[in-house]
Scaffold this active site. Sequence first.
Site, PDB file in Angstrom:
ATOM      1  N   SER A 143      26.934  89.529  38.549  1.00  0.00           N
ATOM      2  CA  SER A 143      25.553  90.016  39.409  1.00  0.00           C
ATOM      3  C   SER A 143      24.653  90.675  39.183  1.00  0.00           C
ATOM      4  N   TYR A 177      32.628  98.504  40.710  1.00  0.00           N
ATOM      5  CA  TYR A 177      32.772  97.447  40.504  1.00  0.00           C
ATOM      6  C   TYR A 177      31.987  96.888  39.622  1.00  0.00           C
ATOM      7  N   ASP A 185      43.701  80.466  44.547  1.00  0.00           N
ATOM      8  CA  ASP A 185      43.591  81.875  45.121  1.00  0.00           C
ATOM      9  C   ASP A 185      44.461  82.668  44.995  1.00  0.00           C
ATOM     10  N   ASN A 186      44.481  84.051  45.651  1.00  0.00           N
ATOM     11  CA  ASN A 186      45.683  84.790  45.541  1.00  0.00           C
ATOM     12  C   ASN A 186      45.906  85.447  47.416  1.00  0.00           C
ATOM     13  N   ASN A 234      41.410  87.933  49.584  1.00  0.00           N
ATOM     14  CA  ASN A 234      39.715  88.047  50.522  1.00  0.00           C
ATOM     15  C   ASN A 234      39.998  86.832  50.904  1.00  0.00           C
ATOM     16  N   ARG A 243      21.397 105.153  51.312  1.00  0.00           N
ATOM     17  CA  ARG A 243      22.810 104.976  50.993  1.00  0.00           C
ATOM     18  C   ARG A 243      23.085 105.508  49.441  1.00  0.00           C
ATOM     19  N   ARG A 291      15.723  92.942  48.573  1.00  0.00           N
ATOM     20  CA  ARG A 291      16.507  92.831  47.144  1.00  0.00           C
ATOM     21  C   ARG A 291      16.421  91.298  47.744  1.00  0.00           C
ATOM     22  N   ASP A 341      21.683 102.934  46.145  1.00  0.00           N
ATOM     23  CA  ASP A 341      21.326 101.780  45.922  1.00  0.00           C
ATOM     24  C   ASP A 341      20.059 102.289  45.676  1.00  0.00           C
ATOM     25  N   LYS A 345      32.300  94.165  36.121  1.00  0.00           N
ATOM     26  CA  LYS A 345      31.475  92.893  36.173  1.00  0.00           C
ATOM     27  C   LYS A 345      30.651  93.018  34.709  1.00  0.00           C
ATOM     28  N   PHE A 402      35.582  83.033  39.880  1.00  0.00           N
ATOM     29  CA  PHE A 402      35.091  83.195  40.967  1.00  0.00           C
ATOM     30  C   PHE A 402      36.062  84.451  41.305  1.00  0.00           C
ATOM     31  N   ALA A 403      36.819  84.447  41.368  1.00  0.00           N
ATOM     32  CA  ALA A 403      38.356  85.379  41.473  1.00  0.00           C
ATOM     33  C   ALA A 403      38.285  86.529  41.386  1.00  0.00           C
TER      34      ALA A 403
HETATM   35  P1  NAD Z   1      34.641  86.688  48.251  1.00  0.00           P
HETATM   36  O1  NAD Z   1      36.190  88.026  48.180  1.00  0.00           O
HETATM   37  O2  NAD Z   1      34.677  86.336  49.318  1.00  0.00           O
HETATM   38  O3  NAD Z   1      36.154  85.786  46.997  1.00  0.00           O
HETATM   39  C1  NAD Z   1      36.378  86.087  45.844  1.00  0.00           C
HETATM   40  C2  NAD Z   1      38.134  85.248  46.015  1.00  0.00           C
HETATM   41  O4  NAD Z   1      38.960  85.408  45.171  1.00  0.00           O
HETATM   42  C3  NAD Z   1      38.922  85.584  47.234  1.00  0.00           C
HETATM   43  O5  NAD Z   1      39.016  84.370  48.114  1.00  0.00           O
HETATM   44  C4  NAD Z   1      39.604  85.927  47.138  1.00  0.00           C
HETATM   45  O6  NAD Z   1      41.002  85.941  47.323  1.00  0.00           O
HETATM   46  C5  NAD Z   1      40.160  86.038  45.155  1.00  0.00           C
HETATM   47  N1  NAD Z   1      40.753  86.838  44.432  1.00  0.00           N
HETATM   48  C6  NAD Z   1      40.431  87.924  43.914  1.00  0.00           C
HETATM   49  N2  NAD Z   1      40.994  88.166  43.152  1.00  0.00           N
HETATM   50  C7  NAD Z   1      42.307  86.962  42.449  1.00  0.00           C
HETATM   51  C8  NAD Z   1      42.903  86.895  41.947  1.00  0.00           C
HETATM   52  N3  NAD Z   1      43.712  88.250  40.731  1.00  0.00           N
HETATM   53  N4  NAD Z   1      43.587  85.424  41.658  1.00  0.00           N
HETATM   54  C9  NAD Z   1      43.005  84.578  42.409  1.00  0.00           C
HETATM   55  N5  NAD Z   1      42.272  84.911  43.060  1.00  0.00           N
HETATM   56  C10 NAD Z   1      41.743  86.429  43.915  1.00  0.00           C
HETATM   57  O7  NAD Z   1      34.056  87.052  47.067  1.00  0.00           O
HETATM   58  P2  NAD Z   1      32.377  85.997  46.783  1.00  0.00           P
HETATM   59  O8  NAD Z   1      31.571  87.054  47.811  1.00  0.00           O
HETATM   60  O9  NAD Z   1      32.699  85.231  47.066  1.00  0.00           O
HETATM   61  O10 NAD Z   1      32.513  85.989  45.044  1.00  0.00           O
HETATM   62  C11 NAD Z   1      32.698  85.587  44.391  1.00  0.00           C
HETATM   63  C12 NAD Z   1      32.743  86.121  42.908  1.00  0.00           C
HETATM   64  O11 NAD Z   1      31.034  85.995  43.140  1.00  0.00           O
HETATM   65  C13 NAD Z   1      32.965  87.947  43.024  1.00  0.00           C
HETATM   66  O12 NAD Z   1      33.388  87.783  41.846  1.00  0.00           O
HETATM   67  C14 NAD Z   1      32.003  88.638  43.484  1.00  0.00           C
HETATM   68  O13 NAD Z   1      32.138  89.411  42.377  1.00  0.00           O
HETATM   69  C15 NAD Z   1      30.792  87.190  42.829  1.00  0.00           C
HETATM   70  N6  NAD Z   1      29.788  88.472  43.336  1.00  0.00           N
HETATM   71  C16 NAD Z   1      29.265  88.006  45.039  1.00  0.00           C
HETATM   72  C17 NAD Z   1      28.531  88.409  45.269  1.00  0.00           C
HETATM   73  C18 NAD Z   1      28.056  88.603  46.497  1.00  0.00           C
HETATM   74  O14 NAD Z   1      27.673  89.406  47.141  1.00  0.00           O
HETATM   75  N7  NAD Z   1      29.255  88.162  47.698  1.00  0.00           N
HETATM   76  C19 NAD Z   1      27.465  89.188  43.946  1.00  0.00           C
HETATM   77  C20 NAD Z   1      27.225  89.090  43.244  1.00  0.00           C
HETATM   78  C21 NAD Z   1      28.344  88.379  42.343  1.00  0.00           C
HETATM   79  C1  UD1 Z   2      25.534  95.430  46.866  1.00  0.00           C
HETATM   80  C2  UD1 Z   2      26.307  96.085  46.042  1.00  0.00           C
HETATM   81  C3  UD1 Z   2      26.576  95.199  45.116  1.00  0.00           C
HETATM   82  C4  UD1 Z   2      26.623  93.848  45.322  1.00  0.00           C
HETATM   83  C5  UD1 Z   2      26.064  93.386  46.383  1.00  0.00           C
HETATM   84  C6  UD1 Z   2      26.318  92.082  46.564  1.00  0.00           C
HETATM   85  C7  UD1 Z   2      25.995  98.337  46.964  1.00  0.00           C
HETATM   86  C8  UD1 Z   2      25.004  99.551  46.189  1.00  0.00           C
HETATM   87  N1  UD1 Z   2      25.571  97.543  45.745  1.00  0.00           N
HETATM   88  O1  UD1 Z   2      24.190  95.111  47.399  1.00  0.00           O
HETATM   89  O2  UD1 Z   2      26.715  96.636  43.744  1.00  0.00           O
HETATM   90  O3  UD1 Z   2      26.929  93.176  43.584  1.00  0.00           O
HETATM   91  O4  UD1 Z   2      26.006  94.255  47.111  1.00  0.00           O
HETATM   92  O5  UD1 Z   2      27.937  92.503  47.556  1.00  0.00           O
HETATM   93  O6  UD1 Z   2      26.842  98.460  47.723  1.00  0.00           O
HETATM   94  N2  UD1 Z   2      21.530  97.852  54.384  1.00  0.00           N
HETATM   95  C9  UD1 Z   2      21.333  98.361  55.054  1.00  0.00           C
HETATM   96  N3  UD1 Z   2      21.895  98.356  56.177  1.00  0.00           N
HETATM   97  C10 UD1 Z   2      22.942  98.096  55.704  1.00  0.00           C
HETATM   98  C11 UD1 Z   2      23.676  97.903  54.873  1.00  0.00           C
HETATM   99  C12 UD1 Z   2      22.571  97.339  54.076  1.00  0.00           C
HETATM  100  O7  UD1 Z   2      20.042  98.714  55.553  1.00  0.00           O
HETATM  101  O8  UD1 Z   2      24.085  98.197  56.805  1.00  0.00           O
HETATM  102  C13 UD1 Z   2      20.350  97.598  52.733  1.00  0.00           C
HETATM  103  C14 UD1 Z   2      20.352  98.535  51.629  1.00  0.00           C
HETATM  104  O9  UD1 Z   2      19.915  99.981  51.780  1.00  0.00           O
HETATM  105  C15 UD1 Z   2      20.204  97.310  50.502  1.00  0.00           C
HETATM  106  C16 UD1 Z   2      20.080  96.309  51.764  1.00  0.00           C
HETATM  107  O10 UD1 Z   2      19.725  96.363  52.556  1.00  0.00           O
HETATM  108  O11 UD1 Z   2      18.305  97.757  50.402  1.00  0.00           O
HETATM  109  C17 UD1 Z   2      20.690  95.257  50.833  1.00  0.00           C
HETATM  110  O12 UD1 Z   2      22.001  95.673  51.022  1.00  0.00           O
HETATM  111  P1  UD1 Z   2      23.738  94.799  50.594  1.00  0.00           P
HETATM  112  O13 UD1 Z   2      23.503  93.975  51.566  1.00  0.00           O
HETATM  113  O14 UD1 Z   2      25.072  95.898  51.096  1.00  0.00           O
HETATM  114  O15 UD1 Z   2      23.347  94.296  49.252  1.00  0.00           O
HETATM  115  P2  UD1 Z   2      23.113  95.694  47.863  1.00  0.00           P
HETATM  116  O16 UD1 Z   2      22.861  96.626  48.383  1.00  0.00           O
HETATM  117  O17 UD1 Z   2      21.714  94.715  47.454  1.00  0.00           O
END
Ligand code: NAD
Ligand code: UD1
Length: 338
Positions: A124, A149, A31-32, A35, A292, A231, A295, A153, A80-81
Amino acid sequence: MPILVTGGAGYIGSHTVLSLLEKGYDVVVLDNHSNSSYESLRRIESLTGRNVIYYEGDVSDRLLLKRIFKDNKVKQIIHFAGLKSVSESVVLPLKYYENNVMASIVLIEEMIANNIFELIFSSSATVYGNPADIPLKEISKVGGTTNPYGTSKLMVEHILNDVAKSCPQMDITILRYFNPAGAHSSGLIGEDPNGIPCNLVPYISQVAVGKLPKLSVYGHDYPTHDGTGVRDYIHVMDLAEGHVAALQHKASRSNCRTYNLGTGKGYSVLDLIAAFERQSNTNIPYEFVERRAGDVAECWANPDLARQELKWSATRGLDEMMRDAWNWQQKNPDGYKI
Ligand code: NAD
Ligand code: UD1
């Protein structure tokens, strides 16, 4: 043989590392910290009484990857990174393509060069764009992503499918997460967003703990049961266990398989607020504001394929998700910052 977990200090990665250690796997984390902090791994070690081998560095660092592979005899990788802020990706698209796409290419190249063929990739539900047929199946149409973003993916998904065709030894699992929420029930690890959260559950949590005054509900004129966005929220520990199931699954159908990881149930923003209030005994002030940009009205999974093939399904409900999100937030109002 240890599993390499890239991004293992982050939100979903840390919960998965915990599940893997509890199942007896050895884990190497790369991990770098763009975040995350080392603190999540330290807490996992104290929860499990097990050691995590840890490298601070970037997935795009070839020399580091070679060293990790050589030193640890890695045979399986969970990747995951990645960067995940939709709004930042619109402002800084190249940062997202470089970090999410180019670094994944380096990782795949180095895997193959070092005879490592098993990969699980974090994708995602965002790849479905504006979903036409709900609930979403893996064969539903992808594309029409509205931000870099989401496009990053989808690009990696395409790359992985092509690599699998060109290299029959590859064994790739693409997991499309719906909306992860909640935290480990200990309240020791959880989601620690940078600055003001963009996602719903961390935002509500910070309102509940008094860090933010009120929630803005984006739109209440959607064609849903109460007008707010719907959702598929999935407990992060269910998601973590989905990775363990994918790792244990020995596949024959194809050498690149895609699964939705969701619950199959859709909840609205108002449903979430009500569940959070029930679990936290707090009042969440909110106001309705404009929709938003980007959305969609509703998005939830058909999780049947993961149930049939991976023998996995989500077991935790909305109340448990909100209870655990609140437990984490209350115990760590400033996240991992001590
Ligand atoms: P997060 O930001 O908490 O975790 C990602 C981790 O990867 C962090 O610790 C960050 O420091 C590390 N990282 C990023 N780029 C890097 C690199 N180039 N080299 C080494 N480390 C690196 O995010 P998360 O919510 O745990 O998400 C994990 C994965 O799942 C991501 O790929 C994200 O796009 C995907 N994802 C997340 C969600 C969500 O809602 N959280 C939804 C769908 C997909
Ligand atoms: C968002 C991202 C999506 C990403 C996912 C997980 C957008 C458009 N989509 O999804 O690409 O994979 O997060 O990281 O950003 N909401 C509110 N008020 C808030 C925040 C959210 O009403 O302050 C509502 C949104 O309109 C939505 C729901 O809550 O209806 C969920 O939102 P959010 O948690 O941001 O997830 P997604 O929009 O589904």
